[in-house]
Write a protein that holds these residues in place. Structure first.
Motif, PDB file in Angstrom:
ATOM      1  N   ASP A  18       0.832  -1.197   0.000  1.00 15.81           N
ATOM      2  CA  ASP A  18       0.000   0.000   0.000  1.00 15.81           C
ATOM      3  C   ASP A  18       0.867   1.248   0.000  1.00 15.81           C
ATOM      4  O   ASP A  18       2.075   1.191   0.133  1.00 15.81           O
ATOM      5  CB  ASP A  18      -0.987   0.008   1.164  1.00 15.81           C
ATOM      6  CG  ASP A  18      -0.330   0.169   2.521  1.00 15.81           C
ATOM      7  OD1 ASP A  18       0.900   0.293   2.597  1.00 15.81           O
ATOM      8  OD2 ASP A  18      -1.059   0.168   3.523  1.00 15.81           O
ATOM      9  N   GLY A  19       0.204   2.369  -0.202  1.00 17.01           N
ATOM     10  CA  GLY A  19       0.906   3.642  -0.229  1.00 17.01           C
ATOM     11  C   GLY A  19       1.090   4.149  -1.643  1.00 17.01           C
ATOM     12  O   GLY A  19       0.662   3.540  -2.616  1.00 17.01           O
ATOM     13  N   HIS A  20       1.730   5.278  -1.721  1.00 19.70           N
ATOM     14  CA  HIS A  20       1.972   5.926  -3.014  1.00 19.70           C
ATOM     15  C   HIS A  20       3.168   6.847  -2.873  1.00 19.70           C
ATOM     16  O   HIS A  20       3.313   7.529  -1.851  1.00 19.70           O
ATOM     17  CB  HIS A  20       0.743   6.716  -3.443  1.00 19.70           C
ATOM     18  CG  HIS A  20       0.892   7.362  -4.778  1.00 19.70           C
ATOM     19  ND1 HIS A  20       0.948   6.637  -5.952  1.00 19.70           N
ATOM     20  CD2 HIS A  20       1.013   8.651  -5.134  1.00 19.70           C
ATOM     21  CE1 HIS A  20       1.080   7.474  -6.964  1.00 19.70           C
ATOM     22  NE2 HIS A  20       1.126   8.699  -6.494  1.00 19.70           N
ATOM     23  N   GLU A  21       4.005   6.856  -3.869  1.00 20.56           N
ATOM     24  CA  GLU A  21       5.152   7.767  -3.876  1.00 20.56           C
ATOM     25  C   GLU A  21       4.661   9.112  -4.387  1.00 20.56           C
ATOM     26  O   GLU A  21       4.170   9.222  -5.505  1.00 20.56           O
ATOM     27  CB  GLU A  21       6.271   7.214  -4.755  1.00 20.56           C
ATOM     28  CG  GLU A  21       7.512   8.056  -4.757  1.00 20.56           C
ATOM     29  CD  GLU A  21       8.054   8.307  -3.356  1.00 20.56           C
ATOM     30  OE1 GLU A  21       8.268   9.496  -3.039  1.00 20.56           O
ATOM     31  OE2 GLU A  21       8.252   7.363  -2.590  1.00 20.56           O
ATOM     32  N   GLY A  22       4.748  10.129  -3.560  1.00 23.71           N
ATOM     33  CA  GLY A  22       4.160  11.423  -3.857  1.00 23.71           C
ATOM     34  C   GLY A  22       4.931  12.315  -4.805  1.00 23.71           C
ATOM     35  O   GLY A  22       4.387  13.245  -5.349  1.00 23.71           O
ATOM     36  N   HIS A  23       6.204  12.070  -5.022  1.00 21.24           N
ATOM     37  CA  HIS A  23       7.005  12.938  -5.879  1.00 21.24           C
ATOM     38  C   HIS A  23       6.786  12.579  -7.348  1.00 21.24           C
ATOM     39  O   HIS A  23       6.870  11.425  -7.733  1.00 21.24           O
ATOM     40  CB  HIS A  23       8.494  12.812  -5.539  1.00 21.24           C
ATOM     41  CG  HIS A  23       8.791  13.128  -4.108  1.00 21.24           C
ATOM     42  ND1 HIS A  23       8.639  14.387  -3.586  1.00 21.24           N
ATOM     43  CD2 HIS A  23       9.199  12.336  -3.093  1.00 21.24           C
ATOM     44  CE1 HIS A  23       8.953  14.365  -2.305  1.00 21.24           C
ATOM     45  NE2 HIS A  23       9.299  13.131  -1.974  1.00 21.24           N
ATOM     46  N   ARG A  28       7.835   6.608 -11.409  1.00 19.13           N
ATOM     47  CA  ARG A  28       8.328   5.337 -11.960  1.00 19.13           C
ATOM     48  C   ARG A  28       8.427   4.279 -10.886  1.00 19.13           C
ATOM     49  O   ARG A  28       8.257   3.092 -11.150  1.00 19.13           O
ATOM     50  CB  ARG A  28       9.670   5.543 -12.631  1.00 19.13           C
ATOM     51  CG  ARG A  28       9.583   6.421 -13.879  1.00 19.13           C
ATOM     52  CD  ARG A  28      10.948   6.729 -14.380  1.00 19.13           C
ATOM     53  NE  ARG A  28      11.578   7.596 -13.369  1.00 19.13           N
ATOM     54  CZ  ARG A  28      12.661   8.297 -13.562  1.00 19.13           C
ATOM     55  NH1 ARG A  28      13.289   8.225 -14.712  1.00 19.13           N
ATOM     56  NH2 ARG A  28      13.161   9.051 -12.622  1.00 19.13           N
ATOM     57  N   VAL A  29       8.693   4.693  -9.646  1.00 17.03           N
ATOM     58  CA  VAL A  29       8.780   3.735  -8.540  1.00 17.03           C
ATOM     59  C   VAL A  29       7.418   3.090  -8.319  1.00 17.03           C
ATOM     60  O   VAL A  29       7.309   1.867  -8.202  1.00 17.03           O
ATOM     61  CB  VAL A  29       9.282   4.417  -7.248  1.00 17.03           C
ATOM     62  CG1 VAL A  29       9.202   3.471  -6.068  1.00 17.03           C
ATOM     63  CG2 VAL A  29      10.701   4.932  -7.441  1.00 17.03           C
ATOM     64  N   CYS A  30       6.361   3.894  -8.284  1.00 15.65           N
ATOM     65  CA  CYS A  30       5.011   3.359  -8.120  1.00 15.65           C
ATOM     66  C   CYS A  30       4.660   2.424  -9.266  1.00 15.65           C
ATOM     67  O   CYS A  30       4.097   1.349  -9.050  1.00 15.65           O
ATOM     68  CB  CYS A  30       3.983   4.482  -8.073  1.00 15.65           C
ATOM     69  SG  CYS A  30       3.875   5.271  -6.475  1.00 15.65           S
ATOM     70  N   ALA A  31       4.969   2.828 -10.464  1.00 16.67           N
ATOM     71  CA  ALA A  31       4.673   1.996 -11.627  1.00 16.67           C
ATOM     72  C   ALA A  31       5.421   0.672 -11.561  1.00 16.67           C
ATOM     73  O   ALA A  31       4.859  -0.382 -11.865  1.00 16.67           O
ATOM     74  CB  ALA A  31       5.027   2.742 -12.917  1.00 16.67           C
ATOM     75  N   ALA A  32       6.674   0.714 -11.153  1.00 16.86           N
ATOM     76  CA  ALA A  32       7.474  -0.512 -11.057  1.00 16.86           C
ATOM     77  C   ALA A  32       6.937  -1.444  -9.989  1.00 16.86           C
ATOM     78  O   ALA A  32       6.774  -2.651 -10.220  1.00 16.86           O
ATOM     79  CB  ALA A  32       8.934  -0.163 -10.775  1.00 16.86           C
ATOM     80  N   VAL A  33       6.622  -0.910  -8.801  1.00 14.37           N
ATOM     81  CA  VAL A  33       6.090  -1.740  -7.716  1.00 14.37           C
ATOM     82  C   VAL A  33       4.749  -2.330  -8.129  1.00 14.37           C
ATOM     83  O   VAL A  33       4.479  -3.515  -7.915  1.00 14.37           O
ATOM     84  CB  VAL A  33       5.967  -0.932  -6.404  1.00 14.37           C
ATOM     85  CG1 VAL A  33       5.189  -1.708  -5.355  1.00 14.37           C
ATOM     86  CG2 VAL A  33       7.341  -0.561  -5.889  1.00 14.37           C
ATOM     87  N   SER A  34       3.912  -1.531  -8.744  1.00 12.59           N
ATOM     88  CA  SER A  34       2.614  -2.011  -9.199  1.00 12.59           C
ATOM     89  C   SER A  34       2.762  -3.114 -10.249  1.00 12.59           C
ATOM     90  O   SER A  34       2.100  -4.149 -10.173  1.00 12.59           O
ATOM     91  CB  SER A  34       1.805  -0.852  -9.787  1.00 12.59           C
ATOM     92  OG  SER A  34       0.548  -1.307 -10.228  1.00 12.59           O
ATOM     93  N   ALA A  35       3.636  -2.913 -11.217  1.00 12.72           N
ATOM     94  CA  ALA A  35       3.837  -3.909 -12.273  1.00 12.72           C
ATOM     95  C   ALA A  35       4.374  -5.219 -11.707  1.00 12.72           C
ATOM     96  O   ALA A  35       3.902  -6.314 -12.072  1.00 12.72           O
ATOM     97  CB  ALA A  35       4.791  -3.367 -13.333  1.00 12.72           C
ATOM     98  N   ILE A  36       5.328  -5.143 -10.809  1.00 12.15           N
ATOM     99  CA  ILE A  36       5.899  -6.355 -10.217  1.00 12.15           C
ATOM    100  C   ILE A  36       4.853  -7.076  -9.369  1.00 12.15           C
ATOM    101  O   ILE A  36       4.711  -8.301  -9.435  1.00 12.15           O
ATOM    102  CB  ILE A  36       7.150  -6.012  -9.382  1.00 12.15           C
ATOM    103  CG1 ILE A  36       8.285  -5.598 -10.324  1.00 12.15           C
ATOM    104  CG2 ILE A  36       7.571  -7.194  -8.508  1.00 12.15           C
ATOM    105  CD1 ILE A  36       9.468  -4.988  -9.614  1.00 12.15           C
ATOM    106  N   THR A  37       4.090  -6.322  -8.593  1.00 13.92           N
ATOM    107  CA  THR A  37       3.071  -6.920  -7.737  1.00 13.92           C
ATOM    108  C   THR A  37       1.983  -7.599  -8.569  1.00 13.92           C
ATOM    109  O   THR A  37       1.576  -8.733  -8.286  1.00 13.92           O
ATOM    110  CB  THR A  37       2.448  -5.855  -6.816  1.00 13.92           C
ATOM    111  OG1 THR A  37       3.487  -5.247  -6.047  1.00 13.92           O
ATOM    112  CG2 THR A  37       1.415  -6.453  -5.895  1.00 13.92           C
TER     113      THR A  37
END
Length: 62
Positions: A18-23, A28-37
């Motif tokens: 859970d969570g979200h990278e606000g910057h 890209r970090v959110c996209a990467a974590v989401s894609a891997i998950t």
């Protein structure tokens, strides 16, 4: 901040993300974590489908 929590016990594993990278530049970090998950979830779902006697998966939403 993205939080990943893995709980192990009694023969079961639970993973919470859970969570979200606000910057904006770190989107890209959110996209990467989401894609891997999502990829891991799809893979585990397929394994559970092919081997229902060995693997079960429960997907819940809050």
């Amino acid at each position: 901040m993205i939080r990943i929590r893995a709980l192990l016990g009694d023969g079961h594993t639970s993973i919470e993300v859970d969570g979200h990278e606000g910057h904006a530049e770190d989107g890209r970090v959110c996209a990467a974590v989401s894609a891997i998950t999502q990829t891991a979830l799809l893979g585990l779902h397929e394994v559970a489908r092919q081997h229902p006697d060995l693997v079960s998966i429960t997907i819940t939403e809050e």
